[in-house]
Design a protein around this motif. Structure first.
Motif, PDB file in Angstrom:
ATOM      1  N   GLU A 277     -52.739 -18.000 -18.017  1.00 31.11           N
ATOM      2  CA  GLU A 277     -52.036 -17.203 -18.420  1.00 31.11           C
ATOM      3  C   GLU A 277     -52.627 -15.838 -19.186  1.00 31.11           C
ATOM      4  O   GLU A 277     -51.892 -15.049 -19.469  1.00 31.11           O
ATOM      5  CB  GLU A 277     -50.975 -17.997 -19.508  1.00 31.11           C
ATOM      6  CG  GLU A 277     -50.158 -18.911 -18.679  1.00 31.11           C
ATOM      7  CD  GLU A 277     -50.693 -20.294 -19.194  1.00 31.11           C
ATOM      8  OE1 GLU A 277     -49.929 -21.297 -19.083  1.00 31.11           O
ATOM      9  OE2 GLU A 277     -52.127 -20.489 -19.057  1.00 31.11           O
TER      10      GLU A 277
ATOM     11  N   GLN B 113     -49.963 -12.736 -19.683  1.00 34.82           N
ATOM     12  CA  GLN B 113     -48.507 -13.107 -19.297  1.00 34.82           C
ATOM     13  C   GLN B 113     -47.893 -13.093 -20.886  1.00 34.82           C
ATOM     14  O   GLN B 113     -46.418 -12.355 -20.753  1.00 34.82           O
ATOM     15  CB  GLN B 113     -48.283 -14.210 -18.859  1.00 34.82           C
ATOM     16  CG  GLN B 113     -48.720 -14.306 -17.357  1.00 34.82           C
ATOM     17  CD  GLN B 113     -48.426 -15.539 -16.741  1.00 34.82           C
ATOM     18  OE1 GLN B 113     -48.498 -16.537 -17.375  1.00 34.82           O
ATOM     19  NE2 GLN B 113     -48.310 -15.686 -15.481  1.00 34.82           N
ATOM     20  N   ALA B 114     -48.510 -13.070 -21.833  1.00 30.67           N
ATOM     21  CA  ALA B 114     -47.917 -13.038 -23.265  1.00 30.67           C
ATOM     22  C   ALA B 114     -47.533 -11.649 -23.688  1.00 30.67           C
ATOM     23  O   ALA B 114     -46.727 -11.191 -24.561  1.00 30.67           O
ATOM     24  CB  ALA B 114     -48.735 -13.458 -24.292  1.00 30.67           C
TER      25      ALA B 114
ATOM     26  N   LYS C 211     -42.718  -6.670 -19.086  1.00 32.06           N
ATOM     27  CA  LYS C 211     -41.804  -7.631 -18.768  1.00 32.06           C
ATOM     28  C   LYS C 211     -42.408  -8.911 -18.249  1.00 32.06           C
ATOM     29  O   LYS C 211     -43.514  -8.850 -18.058  1.00 32.06           O
ATOM     30  CB  LYS C 211     -40.658  -7.219 -17.712  1.00 32.06           C
ATOM     31  CG  LYS C 211     -39.943  -6.056 -18.201  1.00 32.06           C
ATOM     32  CD  LYS C 211     -39.048  -6.114 -19.551  1.00 32.06           C
ATOM     33  CE  LYS C 211     -38.190  -4.952 -19.815  1.00 32.06           C
ATOM     34  NZ  LYS C 211     -38.926  -3.865 -19.910  1.00 32.06           N
ATOM     35  N   ASP C 212     -41.700 -10.204 -18.253  1.00 35.65           N
ATOM     36  CA  ASP C 212     -42.039 -11.368 -17.812  1.00 35.65           C
ATOM     37  C   ASP C 212     -43.054 -11.479 -16.386  1.00 35.65           C
ATOM     38  O   ASP C 212     -43.940 -12.156 -16.353  1.00 35.65           O
ATOM     39  CB  ASP C 212     -41.176 -12.342 -17.476  1.00 35.65           C
ATOM     40  CG  ASP C 212     -40.081 -11.963 -16.742  1.00 35.65           C
ATOM     41  OD1 ASP C 212     -39.824 -11.154 -16.340  1.00 35.65           O
ATOM     42  OD2 ASP C 212     -39.280 -13.084 -16.423  1.00 35.65           O
ATOM     43  N   ARG C 213     -42.656 -10.359 -15.495  1.00 34.48           N
ATOM     44  CA  ARG C 213     -43.142 -10.578 -14.246  1.00 34.48           C
ATOM     45  C   ARG C 213     -44.335  -9.180 -14.010  1.00 34.48           C
ATOM     46  O   ARG C 213     -44.745  -8.712 -12.761  1.00 34.48           O
ATOM     47  CB  ARG C 213     -42.527 -10.619 -12.924  1.00 34.48           C
ATOM     48  CG  ARG C 213     -41.796 -11.924 -12.985  1.00 34.48           C
ATOM     49  CD  ARG C 213     -40.698 -11.963 -11.939  1.00 34.48           C
ATOM     50  NE  ARG C 213     -41.105 -11.976 -10.535  1.00 34.48           N
ATOM     51  CZ  ARG C 213     -41.770 -12.911  -9.936  1.00 34.48           C
ATOM     52  NH1 ARG C 213     -41.713 -14.222 -10.179  1.00 34.48           N
ATOM     53  NH2 ARG C 213     -42.056 -12.518  -8.615  1.00 34.48           N
ATOM     54  N   ASP C 214     -44.738  -8.649 -14.943  1.00 36.45           N
ATOM     55  CA  ASP C 214     -45.536  -7.469 -14.975  1.00 36.45           C
ATOM     56  C   ASP C 214     -47.103  -7.711 -15.149  1.00 36.45           C
ATOM     57  O   ASP C 214     -47.771  -6.585 -15.008  1.00 36.45           O
ATOM     58  CB  ASP C 214     -45.067  -6.634 -16.272  1.00 36.45           C
ATOM     59  CG  ASP C 214     -43.791  -5.732 -15.738  1.00 36.45           C
ATOM     60  OD1 ASP C 214     -43.324  -5.946 -14.693  1.00 36.45           O
ATOM     61  OD2 ASP C 214     -43.205  -5.197 -16.823  1.00 36.45           O
TER      62      ASP C 214
ATOM     63  N   ALA D 238     -45.401  -9.714 -22.494  1.00 32.01           N
ATOM     64  CA  ALA D 238     -43.773  -9.458 -22.376  1.00 32.01           C
ATOM     65  C   ALA D 238     -43.233 -10.052 -23.971  1.00 32.01           C
ATOM     66  O   ALA D 238     -42.049  -9.697 -24.164  1.00 32.01           O
ATOM     67  CB  ALA D 238     -43.071 -10.437 -21.262  1.00 32.01           C
ATOM     68  N   MET D 239     -44.157 -10.822 -24.645  1.00 33.28           N
ATOM     69  CA  MET D 239     -43.409 -11.247 -25.785  1.00 33.28           C
ATOM     70  C   MET D 239     -44.134 -10.303 -27.038  1.00 33.28           C
ATOM     71  O   MET D 239     -43.528 -10.516 -27.958  1.00 33.28           O
ATOM     72  CB  MET D 239     -44.068 -12.837 -25.967  1.00 33.28           C
ATOM     73  CG  MET D 239     -43.861 -13.736 -25.217  1.00 33.28           C
ATOM     74  SD  MET D 239     -44.621 -15.128 -25.186  1.00 33.28           S
ATOM     75  CE  MET D 239     -43.986 -15.675 -26.790  1.00 33.28           C
TER      76      MET D 239
ATOM     77  N   LYS E 243     -43.415  -7.153 -29.208  1.00 28.68           N
ATOM     78  CA  LYS E 243     -42.207  -6.234 -29.313  1.00 28.68           C
ATOM     79  C   LYS E 243     -42.410  -5.024 -30.081  1.00 28.68           C
ATOM     80  O   LYS E 243     -42.091  -4.067 -30.113  1.00 28.68           O
ATOM     81  CB  LYS E 243     -40.999  -7.223 -29.894  1.00 28.68           C
ATOM     82  CG  LYS E 243     -40.762  -8.130 -29.080  1.00 28.68           C
ATOM     83  CD  LYS E 243     -40.328  -8.025 -27.420  1.00 28.68           C
ATOM     84  CE  LYS E 243     -40.018  -9.041 -26.854  1.00 28.68           C
ATOM     85  NZ  LYS E 243     -39.886  -8.584 -25.415  1.00 28.68           N
TER      86      LYS E 243
ATOM     87  N   GLY F  53     -51.599 -17.300 -23.141  1.00 30.05           N
ATOM     88  CA  GLY F  53     -50.030 -17.248 -23.225  1.00 30.05           C
ATOM     89  C   GLY F  53     -49.502 -17.553 -24.678  1.00 30.05           C
ATOM     90  O   GLY F  53     -48.465 -17.885 -24.736  1.00 30.05           O
TER      91      GLY F  53
END
Length: 315
Positions: free
Chosen positions: A142, A280-281, A216-219, A283-284, A286, A172
């Motif tokens: 991740e 992948q994190a 985003k989650d799949r970016d 997307a978290m 902010k 992740g």
């Protein structure tokens, strides 16, 4: 609840949070800020010239009196010179990746430098422990940048069962929930990279921070599989070109196209043709905030989650 572990004792830190050593991203400013917040900051050496890395180490020493470290990318052509300089400067710790640091561990230990070695597999973790690594960083796929094939959730408990030295979970993890989950898997600390890309003290180009914040989650996508050195990046024009070369099985052309693209993104802000290494994190993540706030939020949330999980349901 105090999150005290063998890792906090080993490194002399307050919180079991290691900032990932990201090339062209984690400079002295970020590393010192994380260390001042009670974790341990890591300067990402990458392919950095030895003299420039020395300057970074000396800058960090001016910015913090707390422990900090350097990430050694073992595939760097001048790695022997870098290690010799690190020994001269006497940093408290190093993290190592892209290989086995066995040939350097005795010299590092002689200078009191702790060795935290990244392992994407059980077999490598066992070799690293046998070579004398003080802790193993189990990095799941991740994560951003160069990755292995196993996920953090699967890798970390296997490493905990396989070695006796402390295991640090990576890949992740961007908040206290991920931190608590890592502890549940048996880890004694976490390594966090992508979230610290949006720390106020991180000196990467603002365009890269904005790209992370929009993710985003799949970016993210993994490129470079045909070279044997897969890399996770945020999707952009360059990643699509690299994916096409992967499909065509043209590793030499892929490596040529990718050369120099990390600095192009992180330092110059070219988020179309630069390599934006992030996990992948992303997307978290902010908002942009000081490193001290990131550390404090992660620790507080982890403590809250772990305290809640410790309560038995009422009969």
């Amino acid at each position: 609840m105090a999150l005290r572990t063998r890792v906090t004792k080993l490194l002399g830190i307050d919180h079991p949070i290691i900032q990932g050593g990201m090339a062209w991203t984690s400079t002295a400013e970020l590393a010192a800020a994380v260390s001042n917040a009670g974790g341990i900051g890591i300067i990402g050496a990458g392919h950095m010239p030895t003299d420039l890395l020395r300057e970074q180490i000396r800058t960090a020493k001016k910015l913090t009196d707390k422990p900090f470290g350097v990430n050694l990318m073992l595939l760097t052509p001048h790695i022997d010179d870098i290690v010799a300089m690190v020994l001269e400067e006497g940093v408290p710790a190093v993290t190592t990746g892209a290989g086995n640091p066995a040939k350097y561990i005795d010299d590092l230990h002689d200078r009191g430098i702790k060795v935290l070695a990244i392992a994407p597999s059980v077999a490598l973790a066992k070799r690293l422990e046998a070579a004398g690594a003080d802790a193993i960083i189990g990095e799941g796929m991740e994560a951003g940048g160069h990755i292995g094939e196993l996920t953090t959730m699967v890798l970390v408990p296997q490493l905990v069962d396989a070695v006796s030295v402390p295991v640090i979970a990576a890949g992740g993890i961007a908040d206290g929930r991920g931190m608590a989950a890592a502890f549940a898997l048996g880890a004694e600390a976490v390594q966090v990279g992508t979230r610290f890309m949006c720390a106020t003290e991180c000196t990467i180009h603002p365009a890269v921070k904005e790209m992370v914040l929009r993710a985003k989650d799949r970016d993210t996508v993994v490129t470079g599989r045909s070279t044997g050195h897969p890399v996770r990046v945020l999707k952009n024009k360059l990643s699509r070109m690299l994916e096409e070369l992967d499909r065509e099985n043209k590793p030499e052309e892929l490596e040529a196209l990718g050369t120099g693209k990390l600095a192009l993104a992180m330092r110059q802000g070219d988020v179309a043709m630069g390599s934006v290494m992030a996990g992948q994190a992303a997307a978290m993540v902010k908002r942009i905030q000081p490193a001290a706030e990131i550390v404090a939020e992660m620790v507080a949330q982890a403590e809250e989650v772990m305290r809640a999980l410790g309560r038995l349901p009422e009969a």
